[in-house]
Motif scaffolding. Structure first.
Motif, PDB file in Angstrom:
ATOM      1  N   ARG A 176       4.426   7.141  -4.289  1.00 44.56           N
ATOM      2  CA  ARG A 176       4.440   7.810  -5.597  1.00 44.56           C
ATOM      3  C   ARG A 176       4.897   9.271  -5.471  1.00 44.56           C
ATOM      4  O   ARG A 176       5.182   9.924  -6.470  1.00 44.56           O
ATOM      5  CB  ARG A 176       3.050   7.744  -6.244  1.00 44.56           C
ATOM      6  N   ASP A 205       0.828  -1.202   0.000  1.00 49.87           N
ATOM      7  CA  ASP A 205       0.000   0.000   0.000  1.00 49.87           C
ATOM      8  C   ASP A 205       0.869   1.262   0.000  1.00 49.87           C
ATOM      9  O   ASP A 205       0.547   2.269  -0.633  1.00 49.87           O
ATOM     10  CB  ASP A 205      -0.911  -0.017   1.235  1.00 49.87           C
ATOM     11  N   TYR A 206       1.989   1.178   0.714  1.00 50.15           N
ATOM     12  CA  TYR A 206       2.871   2.347   0.777  1.00 50.15           C
ATOM     13  C   TYR A 206       3.344   2.746  -0.633  1.00 50.15           C
ATOM     14  O   TYR A 206       3.275   3.907  -1.034  1.00 50.15           O
ATOM     15  CB  TYR A 206       4.077   2.068   1.679  1.00 50.15           C
ATOM     16  N   ASP A 240       2.091   1.905  -3.468  1.00 44.41           N
ATOM     17  CA  ASP A 240       0.961   2.188  -4.346  1.00 44.41           C
ATOM     18  C   ASP A 240       0.443   3.609  -4.143  1.00 44.41           C
ATOM     19  O   ASP A 240      -0.073   4.230  -5.079  1.00 44.41           O
ATOM     20  CB  ASP A 240      -0.154   1.174  -4.021  1.00 44.41           C
ATOM     21  N   LYS A 241       0.597   4.134  -2.933  1.00 43.01           N
ATOM     22  CA  LYS A 241       0.016   5.456  -2.641  1.00 43.01           C
ATOM     23  C   LYS A 241       1.120   6.461  -2.283  1.00 43.01           C
ATOM     24  O   LYS A 241       1.585   7.215  -3.125  1.00 43.01           O
ATOM     25  CB  LYS A 241      -0.988   5.334  -1.492  1.00 43.01           C
ATOM     26  N   ARG A 242       1.535   6.410  -1.034  1.00 48.23           N
ATOM     27  CA  ARG A 242       2.496   7.404  -0.543  1.00 48.23           C
ATOM     28  C   ARG A 242       3.804   7.379  -1.354  1.00 48.23           C
ATOM     29  O   ARG A 242       4.422   8.402  -1.612  1.00 48.23           O
ATOM     30  CB  ARG A 242       2.762   7.097   0.936  1.00 48.23           C
ATOM     31  N   GLN A 256       0.263  -2.733  -8.833  1.00 48.92           N
ATOM     32  CA  GLN A 256      -0.615  -2.350  -7.729  1.00 48.92           C
ATOM     33  C   GLN A 256      -0.236  -3.132  -6.485  1.00 48.92           C
ATOM     34  O   GLN A 256       0.495  -4.110  -6.562  1.00 48.92           O
ATOM     35  CB  GLN A 256      -2.054  -2.752  -8.038  1.00 48.92           C
ATOM     36  N   ASN A 257      -0.850  -2.737  -5.393  1.00 49.57           N
ATOM     37  CA  ASN A 257      -0.655  -3.482  -4.148  1.00 49.57           C
ATOM     38  C   ASN A 257      -1.128  -4.929  -4.315  1.00 49.57           C
ATOM     39  O   ASN A 257      -1.925  -5.242  -5.194  1.00 49.57           O
ATOM     40  CB  ASN A 257      -1.448  -2.803  -3.022  1.00 49.57           C
TER      41      ASN A 257
END
Ligand SMILES: Cc1cc2nc3c(=O)[nH]c(=O)nc-3n(C[C@H](O)[C@H](O)[C@H](O)COP(=O)(O)OP(=O)(O)OC[C@H]3O[C@@H](n4cnc5c(N)ncnc54)[C@H](O)[C@@H]3O)c2cc1C
Length: 507
Positions: free
Chosen positions: A241, A234-235, A237-239, A352-353
């Motif tokens: 970036r 998740d890290y 995939d989101k933060r 993706q995650n």
């Protein structure tokens, strides 16, 4: 004159071999090895080999995961491991790397001479020759991209249709197609690269911080395992970036439960190459707080890319101990997983995650035991990816097409005894096939075929198992026009298919 080594030479038994002893098959061995110290010697030796009707295979560091170099019955290995001289730069190029230089030497040399570096791999003894032709990625890649993203020219020996060896210097303006093919298309395909040239390179970071966490398999539940894996993904995939985080690289080493623990290691610097603001690192570490990790020396976390002794200063960030090191200490101190004995590898890119189903699948196989099979040390290594690697426009000018991924996975096993081959390989194949059968179309089942979740495999981590799929080239070079492009280059510059191995570009 190159040093020619034949079976009567005492050195032959050692030098004909692969580092991966799975490929130590005497019946497939080359009849001679030509050790070249200069590009001129390499050109002469290649001409002799081709004129004698022998098949050349090219070797630099000899770290190939597959048998591409050593499986050459009666042929000749053109060995460039002595071609290490770094001639002074000239003609506008500022930096030159020779194919026989090991990555550790490259880091030292570039740092001492110029204070710059290449964003490349962590194993000290991997050769520049194979590594850079296959793209080259490492701890600094999120910050600075792939090694080939910086390449500005190569010098390469090709063999014409009439068997004449020619030295070419190719760049974006001179024979640009061959140049692009050398930027990640994979080694052993088009010719013998004798020099890599760079106009610009990133300034080496001043310092980095490292941290290591280790998780105990004994107390690990499936829920906690999947939560850790998904918090990691998740890290990125989101933060992850956000460019502010691109100096953060982390590897989650998911070892088989019989190993006792699995680990997470990271290296961090701010985009300016210093470590004044440790917030992004702390934020990342905080994600794992609730899972009760144990802090660990890197040896316990299992990731040897980071130094196992601490030459740096210990500090506290939140509740974590971290190490602050001068960048070169961190880079040279990390040995990578020095390959010896027998080994097997697989790879994948993820856009993706992980889904919960994937994380559960990993848990299932990592906790599964197979009677009579020792799976200790088998690992699914999940590396952070993306950042500068995914910058727009790079896929079009290089032959490294995976530019949308946020994680890169490597499945690894190391062992000593041939009797263990079958059981270990079967476990790894079942794990990989199961994992990549959930989110791909049925016709691509068992592979991370490019789609919204996956982006295929890495040619520097070649896996002969993939040859059982007719679409294997699309796994390594994507679905678009890259593979047909590489086929055209192959036809144009190696029309007699002089340079080939089991996963080379088919003309
Ligand atoms: C312990 C270990 C750690 C690794 N870590 C990383 C990592 O962090 N990042 C990463 O990206 N990769 C990593 N790799 C993979 C590595 O990049 C590849 O194995 C690479 O191809 C090895 O290059 P080499 O020159 O040592 O190997 P070789 O066996 O000499 O060559 C590999 C391939 O390239 C061809 N080749 C070699 N030299 C030339 C040349 N001069 N011109 C044209 N073709 C050539 C060979 O014919 C062969 O097909 C690692 C590998 C190992 C074993």
């Amino acid at each position: 004159m190159a040093i020619k080594i034949t079976p009567t030479d005492a050195r032959y038994a050692m030098l004909r071999r692969s580092r991966n002893l799975r490929w130590d098959n005497k019946a497939e061995a080359a009849a001679e090895i030509e050790m070249c110290e200069t590009a001129e010697q390499a050109a002469d030796a290649l001409q002799r080999i081709v004129s004698a009707g022998l098949r050349p295979t090219i070797r630099s560091g000899g770290h190939c995961y597959e048998d591409f170099v050593v499986n050459n019955p009666g042929g000749a290995i053109l060995d460039l491991s002595l071609l290490t001289s770094v001639a002074q730069a000239g003609d506008g190029e500022r930096y030159r790397i020779s194919p026989g230089q090991q990555l550790g030497e490259v880091y030292l040399d570039l740092y001492k001479r110029h204070g710059v570096t290449i964003p490349a791999g962590s194993c000290y003894s991997v050769g520049a020759g194979g590594h850079i032709t296959g793209a080259g990625f490492g701890v600094l890649s999120r910050l600075h991209g792939l090694t080939v993203d910086w390449l500005s020219a190569v010098e390469i020996l090709t063999v014409g249709s009439k068997g004449h060896v020619a030295l070419r210097r190719v760049d974006k303006d001179h024979e640009p197609d061959l140049f692009r093919a050398c930027r990640g298309g994979g080694g052993g395909n088009f010719g013998v690269v004798t020099c890599f040239l760079f106009d610009r390179l990133p300034v080496a970071p001043f310092e980095v911080t490292n941290a290591h966490l280790s998780f105990d398999w004994k107390t690990m539940t499936e829920d906690n395992f999947t939560a850790i894996v998904m918090a990691f993904g998740d890290y990125w995939d989101k933060r992850g970036r956000d460019p502010e985080t691109w100096g953060l690289f982390a590897g989650l080493g998911l070892t088989h439960a019989s190993s006792g623990r699995f680990g997470l290691s990271l290296q961090f610097c701010n985009p300016d190459g210093r470590c004044d603001d440790l917030k992004p690192m702390q934020e990342f570490l905080d994600r794992f707080q609730e899972f009760g990790p144990l802090e660990a020396a890197s040896s316990a976390s299992g990731d040897k890319r980071f130094p196992s002794r601490n030459p740096g200063a210990r500090e506290r960030v939140g509740q974590y101990n971290i190490e602050r090191l001068l960048w070169l200490d961190a880079t040279i101190g990390g040995s990578g997983t020095e390959q010896s004995g027998r080994a097997a590898y697989k790879s994948s890119y993820m856009k993706q995650n992980f889904t919960l189903a994937e994380a559960k699948c990993a848990y299932k196989h990592l906790t599964r035991t197979v009677p009579g099979v020792n799976l200790r040390g088998s690992v699914m290594a999940v590396d952070s990816y993306g950042g500068a690697v995914n910058a727009k426009g790079l896929a079009e000018v290089t032959s490294a097409c995976q530019r949308s991924s946020i994680m890169k996975l490597q499945f690894q096993q190391y062992w000593d005894h041939p009797e263990e081959d079958a059981g270990r390989l079967q476990w790894m194949r079942e794990f990989y096939t199961d994992l990549y059968s959930q989110q791909v179309e049925p016709r691509y089942a068992g592979t991370p075929y490019p789609n919204e979740y996956y982006e295929g495999c890495y040619i520097n981590y070649p896996d002969g198992d993939m040859l059982s799929y007719a679409f294997w080239p699309q796994l390594y070079w994507g679905e678009q026009d890259l593979y047909p492009f590489l086929q055209r280059v192959k036809r144009g510059y190696d029309s007699n298919n002089i340079f080939h191995h089991k996963m080379s570009i088919r003309a």
